[in-house]
Scaffold this active site. Structure first.
Site, PDB file in Angstrom:
ATOM      1  N   ASP A   1     -52.697  51.442  51.827  1.00  0.00           N
ATOM      2  CA  ASP A   1     -52.211  51.928  50.531  1.00  0.00           C
ATOM      3  C   ASP A   1     -51.073  51.105  49.946  1.00  0.00           C
ATOM      4  OD1 ASP A   1     -54.045  53.995  50.591  1.00  0.00           O
ATOM      5  OD2 ASP A   1     -52.641  55.429  51.446  1.00  0.00           O
TER       6      ASP A   1
ATOM      7  N   ASP B   1     -49.432  65.410  54.851  1.00  0.00           N
ATOM      8  CA  ASP B   1     -50.861  65.687  54.988  1.00  0.00           C
ATOM      9  C   ASP B   1     -51.471  65.139  56.265  1.00  0.00           C
ATOM     10  OD1 ASP B   1     -50.634  63.047  54.197  1.00  0.00           O
ATOM     11  OD2 ASP B   1     -51.847  63.264  52.381  1.00  0.00           O
TER      12      ASP B   1
END
Length: 766
Positions: A453, A62
């Site tokens: 993350d 992405d």
């Protein structure tokens, strides 16, 4: 007289004068670059096997580019590392397509965001499997890092005529090329009413991006609808709508389109697969994903009879809500299927069928998973399985993608017999993390990273995956990490804690083990912000984002608000005197200093020689007119081993000053995105400088061994990685540099050796 000629001559003369006044481009020092092995780390949202060339496969991400799998080693090779900062928007890959009859052809639809400030997308086409590309700029935006990014494939090559490609977009309708993606025209026959949202659609989905518009999620050709050399006559298009037809078909090679009657309308079509017997399988979900969702289904269409069948493996329920992300068909066996759930809170499941979906069995309840290729994933549940593929050349081999890379099995046929399957990490070579800070201690391990993350990593071997998530605490995001100059065994990191932990962790043995403090600063000590550690490791100053900095002298047992600093001010430790800290308020034109181990600061004017710096206007996606606010620009840095010696790496230039000396601007540097220090060159007493930015009019990665008077470019056009946020040299190895990218992980470089002896002298390299 032609008035254009004298004007053109004047412009050329001016250009020549400007060019002659420009300092010469810095010389180049060749470097070799390798990934610091983390493996995966981001959302691999699509896998495309070539249908006729065994072993050839591509992966899209992405925001971290695209990859081709090396058939000999099984590793994935990056294809878009040559994209520069100016083209960072193309690092998000919306879709990948291959030509079934040309194994060398591959096409990438690139564009990360559809926001007003984002550039338009581009179509990259290659005739050598992605080694080189030609580019066609598109008149619309693509959203590879927006909601629905796991859907697809939106870009497809006609299996009967390789000149023809179709591209489904997010808000610009359906487009077609008839010259192998060199030029594109909108398919006006595909009605706007099929994909444009209107009031009857109700509120937009809660997924963000593309302004909640419906999007064309996938294109499927029926290869039996024509003969080789003629465009396929039957084409399906899946549209992300609810309450009205989501599957459309053309039976005249795109000249006209109509909704397929009788299809489900409660959910959105996500992905589709056409089986060898002509049946079409479609996964549906209430949300485009990849986030949590409440409902979904799997359906089978028999185009010959027009009949639909609900073959949902396990219906979602109120106590176990989820959707379905994708369904895959074995290219060799039209009855053999895989289907994955989407957004399931307790972890997603993969279902298996050998009877065209009449019955299903879950695979993960008995499967075993080997995480040795990326140990950190053992702490993360299975999620975002938005693509599943069975290898056309090997019915035992299947791949599914996740939010941290993906898994693969080489014994899928065991499931046909009701036996357990075994899975291993498939992501070797894929590096899609975002590096928010880099710390290379003066002794000990090569590198400690703060990663978006994740908990960050302690890299004991740069060429092997880190042992796992360092904990306690277990972070869902690590924002900063640093250590003590004279006590390198002390390492401190901050981040967003999970499972009720503190937002700070520290190590007293160079990252081998970790501890939590007894307390964190009062207020809202979220894991954002910055941490500074004194040269002796005894004083820690933590600035939570937007809050008053706090200092601890007892390893986090207690915290005291710092006096004399504005809220949100980043602090850096002096790297020689453990009693001293420094800080800066760039847009208020102030410097601050502490001589009492961070308890209080006094202010003095920053007084840059070219005047105060204007506060930047707010931007989007962490950007302003002064770069990405997570990068290393507009920050103060303290020189290793030199008391009171400071560098200001401003976005617009590089400055140096310190005790009793005003800030002076160094020549040649006109833009900075990242800055750091490294080991001095042999025979030199000054640390090497590294920066990412523009020097003498050239953008790149640069090194200086003489205090910033001269620079060498150390990267080349094939190694640019889009946006770079951080850079740091290694204080233990001259020339080694670590580069933290936005979506391509962390890479490290060494000067290219001139002999085998040079290679042997480099620690951390095989």
């Amino acid at each position: 007289m032609n008035p254009i000629k004298p004007l053109l001559g004047a412009l050329l003369a001016l250009a020549g004068a400007t060019a002659s006044a420009q300092p010469p481009a810095p010389p180049t020092t060749p470097y070799d670059w390798r990934a610091v092995e983390i493996v995966g780390g981001g959302f691999v949202d699509g896998i495309v096997f070539h249908p006729t060339m065994p072993g050839l496969a591509y992966a899209r991400t992405d925001m971290g580019g695209a990859y081709r799998r090396d058939t000999a080693t099984g590793r994935w090779l990056p294809l878009l590392d040559g994209l520069s900062l100016a083209d960072v928007n193309l690092m998000g890959v919306e879709s990948v397509a291959v030509d079934p009859h040309d194994a060398d052809a591959v096409y990438l639809a690139c564009g990360t965001y559809t926001s007003p400030a984002a550039p338009n997308g581009a179509l990259l086409r290659s005739s050598d499997r992605g080694r080189t590309f030609q580019r066609t700029d598109l008149p619309f935006k693509l959203g590879a890092n927006e909601g629905g990014r796991g859907n697809g494939e939106r870009l497809m090559v006609d299996p009967n005529d390789g000149r023809v490609l179709y591209l489904g977009t997010r808000y610009a309708g359906l487009w077609r090329s008839t010259d192998r993606a060199a030029t594109w025209r909108r398919v006006d026959a595909f009605p706007d009413a099929a994909w444009r949202r209107d009031a009857s659609d109700g509120p937009p989905p809660s997924w963000g991006g593309s302004d909640g518009k419906a999007t064309i999620n996938f294109i499927v050709f029926d290869p039996t609808s024509s003969t080789r050399g003629q465009p396929s006559r039957t084409i399906y298009a899946g549209v992300s709508v609810v309450g009205r037809p989501g599957l459309w078909v053309s039976r005249d090679a795109g000249a006209s389109w109509a909704p397929v009657p009788g299809g489900p309308t409660l959910h959105r079509p996500m992905r589709a697969a056409l089986a060898g017997d002509g049946r079409l399988y479609i996964a549906y979900a209430i949300e485009p994903g990849p986030h949590r969702m409440k409902d979904g289904s799997v359906w089978r269409l028999d185009p010959r009879s027009g009949s639909w069948a609900d073959i949902t493996p396990a219906p979602p329920g109120a106590t176990d809500p989820f959707g379905y992300a994708t369904v895959a068909v074995d290219p060799r066996d039209p009855k053999r299927l895989l289907a994955s759930t989407a957004g399931r809170g307790k972890g997603d499941e993969l279902f298996h069928s050998v009877d065209s979906g009449a019955t299903w069995k879950p695979l993960f309840t008995t499967a075993t998973f080997d995480a040795s290729a990326a140990p950190y994933v053992a702490d993360t549940h299975l999620h975002w399985l938005f693509d599943v593929k069975i290898n056309p050349a090997n019915p035992d081999h299947a791949i599914f993608t996740t939010g941290y890379g993906g898994w693969e099995t080489f014994n899928l046929t065991a499931a046909d017999k009701g036996q357990p399957t075994t899975w291993q990490v498939m992501s070797r070579g894929i590096e899609e993390t975002v590096a928010l800070a880099l710390h290379s201690p003066t002794t000990g391990v090569p590198l400690v990273t703060a990663i978006g993350d994740y908990s960050g990593f302690v890299h004991t071997d740069l060429d092997k995956p880190a042992p796992g998530n360092p904990k306690p605490p277990f972070f869902g995001n690590t924002h900063d990490v640093t250590g003590a100059e004279a006590a390198p065994e002390v390492v401190v990191r901050i981040g967003h804690a999970r499972d009720g932990g503190k937002n700070l962790g520290y190590s007293l043995d160079g990252g081998a083990t970790w501890r939590e403090p007894r307390a964190v600063p009062a207020g809202k000590p979220v894991g954002d912000g910055f941490i500074a550690v004194s040269a002796d490791g005894k004083a820690w100053v933590w600035t939570p984002k937007g809050q008053v900095p706090h200092v601890s002298h007892d390893r986090g047992d207690s915290w005291t608000p710092v006096k004399g600093l504005p809220a949100g001010t980043r602090v850096v430790a002096d790297r020689a005197n453990p009693r001293r800290f420094h800080a800066m308020a760039l847009f208020e034109d102030q410097l601050f200093g502490s001589n009492d181990a961070g308890l209080s600061f006094s202010a003095r004017p920053l007084a840059l020689p070219d005047g105060p710096v204007m506060r930047p206007a707010s931007g989007v996606h962490n950007h302003s007119n002064r770069g990405d606010d997570r990068g290393g620009q507009d920050r103060l840095y303290a020189t290793p081993g030199r008391e009171g010696d400071l560098w200001l790496a401003a976005f617009h230039g590089l400055y140096r000053g310190g005790d009793g000396q005003a800030m002076k601007r160094l020549p040649a540097v006109s833009q900075i995105h990242a800055f750091g220090f490294g080991r001095a060159a042999p025979g030199s007493s000054v640390p090497s400088l590294y920066l990412v930015g523009t020097v003498a009019g050239q953008y790149g990665i640069f090194r200086s061994t003489d205090g910033g008077n001269g620079w060498q470019r150390i990267n080349d056009d094939a190694h640019q990685w889009g946006l770079i946020l951080q850079i740091s040299g290694d204080p233990k190895v001259f020339g080694r540099v670590y580069v933290g990218t936005h979506g391509r992980g962390v890479v490290y470089g060494d000067p290219r050796p001139q002999s085998t002896a040079d290679i042997a002298d480099r620690p951390g390299r095989p």
